[in-house]
Design a protein around this motif. Structure first.
Motif: not given
Length: 500
Positions: A331, A351, A353, A358-359, A362, A377, A379, A381, A385, A389, A401
């Motif tokens: 994503d 996921i 990120r 990205v945002s 989920y 997840v 992350d 990003a 970013a 989530y 985040s």
């Protein structure tokens, strides 16, 4: 039009003329003197089947009414079929009819209806290197063909066609000239080796129960100004590259409101760092009840790749099987929603990120078997970013985040300042792993931890701190522990508590 069709329609014309003569004034006048005996209107055909006038009038013309159309895979039917397409608004291809064409068949009439007798047994085979059927004629200002219907037959290329069926977009600034509002249903399209089985460039089309099972380079390509197209139960397997591509213009988000319901994408991919499903410069793309399987075997890094310029992608109710090289879903888009994912097999994460803007939102992940090296997840990003989530993992909620799942493979010390408060730590190591709890941790710092590997996991408190009154606690495998700093006198003697 051939002689057979001319004779047939001349015969029908004579029949209707005869009926009309019965209604003339002279006949009516004569009937006042003597009432004639009128027999029921029936036509006795050569096979001794009686058919009414109503049955004859609603009969659909057949492609075999035209000279140059052969029920054969050794003779070229292109000229005859194209003449039939140009002459009729409605055509039937009989069951078990199989023909060969040497050039693209082009539909040029509004509301054209091509109906096959069997999704499996009615077949058009192509031996040229273009598209097999084009709805709309790009070379003519009057060749657009909206509201057409193609149903109940198969298309087979020979591995070099650039497309199976194409719905062309508008050719000018007029919104009318496009193959819009069409319906494609109950079709099989195979062996299109140099392009997609379907290329959709217009809007308000309904595509249902269309499948490819072998030999296509790509599955469905939704491009250009393709707006509000609906795909119901597409079955896509065995594509050398992407199974579904939405959006082909990275600079403009004009491909929008595509919805896929009940799609199956299997053994597709083949592009480095790409996905079996790719959402490029597109807005409001939705997938509901999606089944994904073994796409990593064709080289796909991701089952779904949401690119940097994709906006408002929604993916709900997903089952994914088979090893994938990286994340199930990459994503990098804005306002991506992923809900209810059931995963079988190993992956980097559910996921991943990435990107600079990205945002997403989920939730509802479940790992049926296999491992996720970086949790649900991951992350990665960077830059600007943004967005928070959250997700539920078997009843445990995580959010914010920052990285919320941390895979531990060696000794680790929990940060004392609360930056990782709320994280879920897990180990997949086959050896012993020690997690140290700091003595200067802030009150209220909490996290969850679980052993998922074959090794052992222990909590160890720094000197001055304690865990339920002791210095060390050995954790049982496959049991989730909640660890909380309940008190810290003077900031140097943290008292930690676990729920088990």
């Amino acid at each position: 039009m051939n002689s057979n069709q001319t004779q047939r329609r001349s015969f029908f014309k004579k029949l209707t003329t005869g009926v009309a003569l019965l209604s003339t004034p002279s006949i009516i006048k004569a009937s006042l003197q003597e009432e004639p005996q009128i027999q029921p209107f029936n036509v006795l055909l050569s096979d001794c089947v009686s058919r009414s006038k109503q049955e004859i009038y609603r009969d659909r013309p057949s492609v075999l009414d035209y000279d140059g159309v052969y029920d054969s895979l050794s003779l070229d039917s292109y000229s005859g079929l194209q003449r039939a397409f140009d002459s009729e608004r409605e055509l039937v291809m009989p069951r078990n009819f199989r023909c060969l064409v040497s050039a693209p068949l082009i539909i040029k009439q509004r509301g054209f209806h091509l109906y096959g007798g069997s999704k499996v047994a009615t077949q058009i085979h192509a031996n040229h290197n273009g598209n097999v059927i084009e709805v709309g004629e790009t070379a003519s200002a009057t060749g657009y063909a909206p509201r057409c219907i193609l149903e109940n037959f198969s298309i087979y290329g020979n591995g070099k066609q650039t497309g199976g069926i194409v719905l062309w977009d508008k050719k000018s600034f007029e919104w009318a000239d496009a193959s819009k509002g069409c319906r494609l249903s109950d079709l099989i399209i195979n062996d299109i080796g140099a392009g997609p089985m379907l290329r959709i460039r217009s809007w308000a089309n309904l595509i249902e129960h269309v499948e490819t099972t072998q030999g296509c380079l790509q599955g469905i390509a939704v491009e250009q100004q393709a707006l509000t197209n609906t795909f119901i139960h597409p079955y896509i397997t065995g594509c050398a590259k992407e199974g579904i591509i939405v959006g082909d213009i990275p600079e403009r988000v004009e491909t929008c409101n595509s919805v896929f319901i009940g799609a199956i994408v299997q053994q597709c991919g083949g592009e480095t760092s790409n996905g079996a499903i790719v959402i490029n410069g597109a807005a409001s793309t939705a997938f509901y009840d999606l089944y994904l399987e073994r796409n990593g075997e064709k080289g796909a890094y991701y089952d779904i790749n949401v690119s940097e310029l994709a906006v408002a992608t929604e993916i709900r109710n997903v089952t994914s099987r088979g090893t994938i090289k990286s994340a199930l879903i990459r994503d990098a888009g804005q306002n991506t929603i992923v809900k209810n994912v059931w995963r079988y097999g190993n992956a980097d994460s559910i996921i991943r990120r990435v990107g600079t803007d990205v945002s997403g939102d989920y939730g509802g992940f479940y790992q049926a078997n296999g491992t996720l090296a970086n949790g649900y997840v991951r992350d990665l990003a960077t830059g600007s970013a943004k967005g928070r989530y959250s997700f539920f993992d078997k009843g445990v909620q995580s959010g914010n985040s920052v990285v919320r799942r941390k895979a531990l493979t060696s000794a680790y010390t929990i940060p004392y300042d609360g930056q990782e408060s709320g994280c879920v730590y897990h180990t997949e190591s086959s050896s012993s792993t020690v997690v140290t709890l700091p003595k200067n941790a802030i009150e209220g710092l909490c996290f969850d931890i679980v052993t998922t590997g074959t090794g052992t996991l222990s909590l160890s408190a720094e000197s001055g701190a304690s865990i339920n009154g002791t210095d060390i606690k050995n954790l049982l495998p496959n049991q989730l522990y909640k660890v909380v700093c309940i008190k810290n006198t003077g900031g140097t003697s943290a008292q930690w508590s676990t729920n088990a």
